[in-house]
Design a protein around this motif. Structure first.
Motif, PDB file in Angstrom:
ATOM      1  N   SER A  44      63.409 114.954  67.481  1.00 29.46           N
ATOM      2  CA  SER A  44      62.798 114.790  68.797  1.00 29.46           C
ATOM      3  C   SER A  44      63.198 113.480  69.452  1.00 29.46           C
ATOM      4  O   SER A  44      62.362 112.649  69.827  1.00 29.46           O
ATOM      5  N   PHE A  73      58.485 116.962  48.378  1.00 30.55           N
ATOM      6  CA  PHE A  73      57.443 116.231  49.120  1.00 30.55           C
ATOM      7  C   PHE A  73      56.067 116.841  48.825  1.00 30.55           C
ATOM      8  O   PHE A  73      55.112 116.136  48.491  1.00 30.55           O
ATOM      9  N   GLY A  80      58.701 111.734  63.503  1.00 29.40           N
ATOM     10  CA  GLY A  80      58.220 112.035  64.854  1.00 29.40           C
ATOM     11  C   GLY A  80      57.305 110.954  65.405  1.00 29.40           C
ATOM     12  O   GLY A  80      57.213 110.767  66.624  1.00 29.40           O
ATOM     13  N   LYS A  97      49.754 113.143  43.696  1.00 31.22           N
ATOM     14  CA  LYS A  97      49.043 111.898  43.984  1.00 31.22           C
ATOM     15  C   LYS A  97      47.541 112.088  43.827  1.00 31.22           C
ATOM     16  O   LYS A  97      46.807 111.164  43.545  1.00 31.22           O
ATOM     17  N   LYS A  98      47.076 113.338  44.049  1.00 31.30           N
ATOM     18  CA  LYS A  98      45.627 113.580  44.034  1.00 31.30           C
ATOM     19  C   LYS A  98      45.103 113.917  42.632  1.00 31.30           C
ATOM     20  O   LYS A  98      43.905 113.937  42.414  1.00 31.30           O
ATOM     21  N   SER A 134      43.729 112.941  56.847  1.00 28.63           N
ATOM     22  CA  SER A 134      43.640 111.522  56.504  1.00 28.63           C
ATOM     23  C   SER A 134      44.718 110.715  57.224  1.00 28.63           C
ATOM     24  O   SER A 134      44.620 109.507  57.366  1.00 28.63           O
ATOM     25  N   MET A 135      45.748 111.408  57.682  1.00 28.70           N
ATOM     26  CA  MET A 135      46.876 110.726  58.321  1.00 28.70           C
ATOM     27  C   MET A 135      47.323 111.564  59.521  1.00 28.70           C
ATOM     28  O   MET A 135      47.320 112.791  59.423  1.00 28.70           O
ATOM     29  N   GLU A 156      63.666 111.528  57.933  1.00 24.63           N
ATOM     30  CA  GLU A 156      63.969 112.967  57.922  1.00 24.63           C
ATOM     31  C   GLU A 156      65.080 113.335  56.948  1.00 24.63           C
ATOM     32  O   GLU A 156      65.065 114.409  56.348  1.00 24.63           O
ATOM     33  N   ILE A 184      55.136 118.409  58.102  1.00 28.14           N
ATOM     34  CA  ILE A 184      56.198 119.047  57.305  1.00 28.14           C
ATOM     35  C   ILE A 184      55.832 120.500  56.969  1.00 28.14           C
ATOM     36  O   ILE A 184      56.706 121.351  56.851  1.00 28.14           O
ATOM     37  N   LEU A 230      56.438 106.855  61.227  1.00 24.70           N
ATOM     38  CA  LEU A 230      57.637 107.478  60.651  1.00 24.70           C
ATOM     39  C   LEU A 230      58.017 108.769  61.375  1.00 24.70           C
ATOM     40  O   LEU A 230      57.166 109.431  61.979  1.00 24.70           O
ATOM     41  N   LEU A 243      64.341 114.701  53.729  1.00 27.25           N
ATOM     42  CA  LEU A 243      63.883 116.102  53.718  1.00 27.25           C
ATOM     43  C   LEU A 243      65.059 117.021  54.047  1.00 27.25           C
ATOM     44  O   LEU A 243      64.864 118.201  54.352  1.00 27.25           O
ATOM     45  N   ALA A 268      51.998 103.223  58.812  1.00 29.36           N
ATOM     46  CA  ALA A 268      53.201 104.067  58.825  1.00 29.36           C
ATOM     47  C   ALA A 268      53.478 104.634  60.212  1.00 29.36           C
ATOM     48  O   ALA A 268      52.606 105.231  60.848  1.00 29.36           O
ATOM     49  N   ALA A 299      52.568 109.733  60.716  1.00 32.10           N
ATOM     50  CA  ALA A 299      53.504 109.891  59.583  1.00 32.10           C
ATOM     51  C   ALA A 299      54.605 110.903  59.878  1.00 32.10           C
ATOM     52  O   ALA A 299      55.280 111.351  58.953  1.00 32.10           O
ATOM     53  N   GLY A 300      54.771 111.275  61.135  1.00 30.22           N
ATOM     54  CA  GLY A 300      55.869 112.188  61.483  1.00 30.22           C
ATOM     55  C   GLY A 300      55.368 113.547  61.882  1.00 30.22           C
ATOM     56  O   GLY A 300      54.154 113.785  61.970  1.00 30.22           O
ATOM     57  N   ALA A 301      56.322 114.440  62.116  1.00 27.19           N
ATOM     58  CA  ALA A 301      55.944 115.823  62.395  1.00 27.19           C
ATOM     59  C   ALA A 301      55.335 116.399  61.125  1.00 27.19           C
ATOM     60  O   ALA A 301      55.636 115.940  60.018  1.00 27.19           O
ATOM     61  N   GLU A 317      59.535 108.485  66.783  1.00 30.60           N
ATOM     62  CA  GLU A 317      60.180 109.076  67.975  1.00 30.60           C
ATOM     63  C   GLU A 317      59.250 108.965  69.182  1.00 30.60           C
ATOM     64  O   GLU A 317      59.687 108.664  70.292  1.00 30.60           O
TER      65      GLU A 317
HETATM   66  C1  LIG Z   1      60.870 116.222  64.450  1.00 30.09           C
HETATM   67  C2  LIG Z   1      60.749 115.087  63.462  1.00 30.09           C
HETATM   68  O1  LIG Z   1      61.905 114.305  63.601  1.00 30.09           O
HETATM   69  C3  LIG Z   1      60.647 115.619  62.090  1.00 30.09           C
HETATM   70  C4  LIG Z   1      59.733 114.788  61.245  1.00 30.09           C
HETATM   71  O2  LIG Z   1      59.033 113.916  61.672  1.00 30.09           O
HETATM   72  S1  LIG Z   1      59.720 115.207  59.608  1.00 30.09           S
HETATM   73  C5  LIG Z   1      58.523 114.129  58.894  1.00 30.09           C
HETATM   74  C6  LIG Z   1      59.015 112.751  58.673  1.00 30.09           C
HETATM   75  N1  LIG Z   1      57.996 111.968  57.998  1.00 30.09           N
HETATM   76  C7  LIG Z   1      57.998 111.825  56.678  1.00 30.09           C
HETATM   77  O3  LIG Z   1      58.870 112.304  55.980  1.00 30.09           O
HETATM   78  C8  LIG Z   1      56.869 111.014  56.098  1.00 30.09           C
HETATM   79  C9  LIG Z   1      56.169 111.813  55.032  1.00 30.09           C
HETATM   80  N2  LIG Z   1      55.018 111.101  54.490  1.00 30.09           N
HETATM   81  C10 LIG Z   1      55.133 110.101  53.599  1.00 30.09           C
HETATM   82  O4  LIG Z   1      56.197 109.677  53.212  1.00 30.09           O
HETATM   83  C11 LIG Z   1      53.854 109.535  53.041  1.00 30.09           C
HETATM   84  O5  LIG Z   1      52.854 110.500  53.190  1.00 30.09           O
HETATM   85  C12 LIG Z   1      53.410 108.234  53.726  1.00 30.09           C
HETATM   86  C13 LIG Z   1      54.381 107.102  53.346  1.00 30.09           C
HETATM   87  C14 LIG Z   1      53.360 108.372  55.216  1.00 30.09           C
HETATM   88  C15 LIG Z   1      52.000 107.852  53.238  1.00 30.09           C
HETATM   89  O6  LIG Z   1      51.943 107.845  51.854  1.00 30.09           O
HETATM   90  P1  LIG Z   1      50.515 107.715  51.112  1.00 30.09           P
HETATM   91  O7  LIG Z   1      49.776 106.592  51.693  1.00 30.09           O
HETATM   92  O8  LIG Z   1      50.804 107.696  49.646  1.00 30.09           O
HETATM   93  O9  LIG Z   1      49.733 109.001  51.509  1.00 30.09           O
HETATM   94  P2  LIG Z   1      50.030 110.525  51.126  1.00 30.09           P
HETATM   95  O10 LIG Z   1      49.079 110.933  50.054  1.00 30.09           O
HETATM   96  O11 LIG Z   1      51.472 110.765  50.911  1.00 30.09           O
HETATM   97  O12 LIG Z   1      49.662 111.232  52.491  1.00 30.09           O
HETATM   98  C16 LIG Z   1      48.321 111.337  52.974  1.00 30.09           C
HETATM   99  C17 LIG Z   1      48.139 112.712  53.532  1.00 30.09           C
HETATM  100  O13 LIG Z   1      48.991 112.867  54.664  1.00 30.09           O
HETATM  101  C18 LIG Z   1      49.815 114.006  54.509  1.00 30.09           C
HETATM  102  N3  LIG Z   1      51.107 113.752  55.149  1.00 30.09           N
HETATM  103  C19 LIG Z   1      51.745 112.577  55.308  1.00 30.09           C
HETATM  104  N4  LIG Z   1      52.857 112.751  56.030  1.00 30.09           N
HETATM  105  C20 LIG Z   1      52.926 114.055  56.323  1.00 30.09           C
HETATM  106  C21 LIG Z   1      53.830 114.840  57.076  1.00 30.09           C
HETATM  107  N5  LIG Z   1      54.863 114.296  57.712  1.00 30.09           N
HETATM  108  N6  LIG Z   1      53.583 116.162  57.173  1.00 30.09           N
HETATM  109  C22 LIG Z   1      52.502 116.722  56.593  1.00 30.09           C
HETATM  110  N7  LIG Z   1      51.606 116.026  55.879  1.00 30.09           N
HETATM  111  C23 LIG Z   1      51.815 114.704  55.755  1.00 30.09           C
HETATM  112  C24 LIG Z   1      49.929 114.183  53.013  1.00 30.09           C
HETATM  113  O14 LIG Z   1      50.250 115.514  52.715  1.00 30.09           O
HETATM  114  C25 LIG Z   1      48.546 113.816  52.557  1.00 30.09           C
HETATM  115  O15 LIG Z   1      47.723 114.928  52.807  1.00 30.09           O
HETATM  116  P3  LIG Z   1      46.352 115.135  52.000  1.00 30.09           P
HETATM  117  O16 LIG Z   1      45.431 114.053  52.443  1.00 30.09           O
HETATM  118  O17 LIG Z   1      45.931 116.492  52.385  1.00 30.09           O
HETATM  119  O18 LIG Z   1      46.739 115.022  50.565  1.00 30.09           O
END
Ligand SMILES: C[C@H](O)CC(=O)SCCNC(=O)CCNC(=O)[C@H](O)C(C)(C)COP(=O)(O)OP(=O)(O)OC[C@H]1O[C@@H](n2cnc3c(N)ncnc32)[C@H](O)[C@@H]1OP(=O)(O)O
Length: 708
Positions: free
Chosen positions: A149, A292, A115, A299-300, A27-28, A140, A71, A113, A143, A111, A67-69, A118
């Motif tokens: 990156s 997380f 990665g 949420k689901k 979805s994202m 990050e 997780i 966020l 977490l 969003a 939404a990033g890398a 980045e």
């Molecule tokens: C190398 C890099 O520097 C390292 C990184 O990027 S680490 C990751 C940094 N990013 C984050 O921390 C953002 C994490 N995500 C969020 O905060 C929230 O999901 C959001 C604000 C983007 C959206 O929120 P919302 O609209 O309520 O949707 P939400 O239900 O949370 O997410 C939708 C789907 O995306 C998934 N998702 C969102 N971000 C994700 C992530 N970074 N990794 C894995 N899954 C993610 C959720 O698990 C969910 O999956 P599902 O449909 O199977 O249930």
């Protein structure tokens, strides 16, 4: 173009290559290791195709960029080398994007966020939509990680060291307007023309790298090494004041940003990748990642398997006090649902309306909201001294005094004046829902909906069922709480429900230590250092000493002697010490009081000669173990449905240190045998109330843990 690819490229007639990111089946968009090859082959093509004049990255998902890398992928790393290598792969991929000879534009909606940002920062231009969901940030740190990156290097380059560092240390996101002001995006546009504007930029000349738009003091500070030293020192101090040394990511972020600023991007990136690898393996990051996963899972959930919630179009709120005002506010401002407030006085209604107005006005002043939106939200709030307008409410939430007869009368009134299907949700914090529902004509529509104060800030809601609450009522109330921005946990009826029940023994033990002579600051500082947002004595002042005194006998009556509070409340109440609300408690309040000095007169009132006797470790064990034990009782008695709900409830409801994962994950990490042994020792030393819960003993005997 293949359907199973996340990155697909189409070169338009005007020579702009539009790369659409659309991770199949999700979805994202999130970035995965496996995409490196896909992006690599696109880069090969772009590097060798002279007909391409520019590149646009855009998301194929309707409401979000990236939404990033992923997780899950980070969580799957087995060692620091694996995690470091993920970071380096991302760095290399983004470097290649940045080095393309043609202009590369990120077209951002929703969003963007971690990665995702980045990647966008490796592009030469960023255009974003003015959509309220557009948010750019590097979360990050939440977490227990740092951006791996390139984020630690590119963000300070774009917005300045001070702002970049603050964003990385706090995980704070910028909305479109703020991102534009900070220099993080070049242009902000309506969503309908996002691609067109991005293409226009892609057809221009590749922009030269720009300097952050700094002004005033920031400009002066960032220009010299001396000034930058001040920035790093201050940022470190501020961040550690909150983190109390419990989050290893904080120091690593500061060192990594500093490395890049002082020794150049290459050195900075190298440190970034190494630090990312190390942090991914820390227990703190592990626990924060589990939070997380838990919250995403929650949420689901509907709260009642297989049952769909009814839609809630109008809400009634009984009582316009602090809680009622807060409930009306989150209903209108967050859920977008009209709320009708009933109070016995005009003043009550005025108070509730003013409460919302003040909060919305603050948003307008900070430019987070337009005045028209404030007006629209205020129009959703109305007040009444009688039940007019309640006939159309789907849910009525009561927030009147904690008096059983009064609450039962509210149930009867609502049954008389509202619709047959209207749900009655009570925001009681101490009265059993079963008793409130005892005189109801439709007990299946009575439920507890316990918010925490201040309602607009505290993320948890306890949804309390009694034996007759219907599944439909549960699902509808859970859905409403989520719309109000809450993370709900469904708990069974019982004194103190879950959160207050586990909090009470912790507070009692802190009070006992105080009465035995431990200084107030020593107790509070020890538990803040352990990871709680405030210490237990400060919390008593915040909650109200009178409120705690009222709740204590209820818990003893229902749950037994282990809830007996130390014998000090009477003296405090007789001295009119209610806490912060009447500016008289354990600490000093009021105008002219600087810092947070203890009101030392409380020592003489309680015949205490304060002296440190116990070590930090002893204090933590004495206060924390009964909380953990009580959490186990709650699971055993099925007050909570799972250790996960117990962990999230404690973290979001009382600020249990998130990096420890919550009471159950913390017990697992310590080993249940250790917990039981400590409880048994304390039971001999301090009293039977420390006797381990039968569940804990049973789990130790069987070698079980709460989580796999
Ligand atoms: C190398 C890099 O520097 C390292 C990184 O990027 S680490 C990751 C940094 N990013 C984050 O921390 C953002 C994490 N995500 C969020 O905060 C929230 O999901 C959001 C604000 C983007 C959206 O929120 P919302 O609209 O309520 O949707 P939400 O239900 O949370 O997410 C939708 C789907 O995306 C998934 N998702 C969102 N971000 C994700 C992530 N970074 N990794 C894995 N899954 C993610 C959720 O698990 C969910 O999956 P599902 O449909 O199977 O249930």
């Amino acid at each position: 173009m293949s359907q199973d690819k996340a990155f697909t490229m189409e070169v338009r007639d005007d020579g702009v290559a539009v790369i659409t990111i659309d991770v199949p089946g999700e979805s994202m968009n999130t970035l995965k290791d496996s995409f490196a090859d896909e992006v690599g082959s696109l880069m090969n093509r772009l590097e060798s195709d002279d007909s391409v004049k520019g590149v646009v990255f855009i998301s194929g998902k309707p409401g979000s960029f990236i939404a990033g890398a992923d997780i899950n992928m980070i969580d799957g790393c087995e060692n620091a080398v694996d995690a470091e290598s993920l970071a380096r792969k991302g760095q290399a991929m983004f470097d290649r994007i940045e080095q393309l000879n043609v202009p590369v534009v990120a077209a951002i909606n929703g969003a963007c966020l971690g990665g995702g940002l980045e990647l966008a920062m490796a592009c030469h231009v960023r255009v974003c939509t003015d959509n309220s969901k557009t948010a750019l940030g590097l979360p990050e740190v939440k977490l227990g990680l740092l951006p791996g990156s390139g984020g630690t290097q590119r963000l300070p380059e774009l917005v300045g060291v001070q702002q970049g560092l603050t964003m990385i240390l706090t995980g704070k996101e910028l909305r479109a307007k703020q991102a534009l002001k900070a220099g993080l995006v070049t242009e902000m546009v309506p969503q309908s023309i996002l691609l067109d504007v991005a293409v226009e930029h892609a057809l221009k000349r590749k922009p030269k790298s720009t300097k952050p738009p700094l002004k005033g003091m920031s400009k002066v500070l960032e220009a010299t090494r001396f000034g930058r030293d001040i920035i790093f020192k201050k940022a470190g101090e501020q961040a550690q004041k909150k983190a109390q040394g419990n989050y290893p990511a904080i120091d690593k972020i500061i060192q990594t940003v500093r490395e890049g600023v002082e020794r150049g991007r290459e050195a900075g990136l190298d440190k970034e990748a190494r630090s990312f690898g190390e942090l991914a393996m820390t227990p703190e990051s592990y626990q924060l990642r589990q939070i997380f996963f838990a919250t995403t899972e929650m949420k689901k959930e509907t709260g009642a398997d297989g049952v769909k919630p009814d839609s809630v179009k109008r809400v009634g709120v009984l009582g316009g006090g602090l809680m009622g005002g807060g409930i009306a506010y989150v209903t209108a401002a967050k859920a977008g649902i009209p709320a009708r407030i009933k109070d016995i006085s005009e003043d009550g209604i005025r108070h509730a309306l003013h409460y919302s107005y003040e909060r919305l006005d603050k948003k307008v002043k900070r430019r987070h909201m337009r005045r028209a939106e404030l007006e629209k939200t205020m129009l959703m709030l109305s007040g009444s001294l009688d039940y007019s307008g309640f006939e159309r409410t789907d849910v009525v939430i009561e927030a009147v005094f904690e008096d059983l007869n009064l609450k039962q009368k509210m149930v009867a009134d609502v049954e008389e004046h509202a619709d047959e299907s209207t749900i009655f949700a009570t925001n009681t914090s101490s009265l059993p829902i079963t008793q409130i529902a005892a005189t109801a004509k439709r007990p299946e529509q009575v439920i507890g909906l316990h918010y925490f104060s201040p309602v607009d800030k505290m993320p948890l809601a306890e949804i309390i069922t009694h034996p007759e609450t219907s599944d439909k009522t549960i699902a509808t109330t859970v859905s409403l709480a989520k719309k109000q921005g809450k993370t709900p946990i469904v708990v069974k009826d019982g004194a103190g429900f879950y959160v207050n029940r586990i909090l009470a023994p912790y507070m009692n033990e802190a009070a006992r230590l105080l009465l035995a002579g431990e200084p107030i600051e020593h107790l509070d500082k020890t538990l803040v250092k352990f990871g709680f947002p405030v210490g237990p004595i400060t919390l008593l002042d915040e909650v109200g000493i009178d409120v705690a005194a009222k709740v204590a006998p209820v818990l003893v009556k229902e749950l037994g002697d282990r809830f007996e509070a130390p014998d000090a409340f009477e003296k405090l109440i007789n001295d009119d010490r209610k806490g912060k609300k009447n500016q008289k408690g354990f600490y000093q309040y009021g105008k002219g009081v600087k810092g947070k000095p203890v009101d030392t007169s409380v020592y003489s009132l309680l015949d205490i000669d304060p002296e440190r006797n116990k070590s930090a470790e002893e204090i933590i064990d004495i206060c924390l173990l009964p909380m953990l034990n009580e959490a186990a009782y709650c699971l055993q008695e099925e007050i909570i449905r799972s250790p996960r709900d117990g962990d999230i409830g404690a973290i979001f409801g009382i600020g249990f240190p998130p990096f420890l994962g919550g009471p159950f994950r913390y017990m697992d990490s310590q080993g249940l045998e250790t917990i039981v042994n400590k409880l048994e020792k304390l039971s001999t030393e301090r009293g039977e109330r420390y006797t381990p819960a039968p569940l804990l003993k049973q789990m130790v005997e069987n070698g079980w843990s709460f989580y796999q």
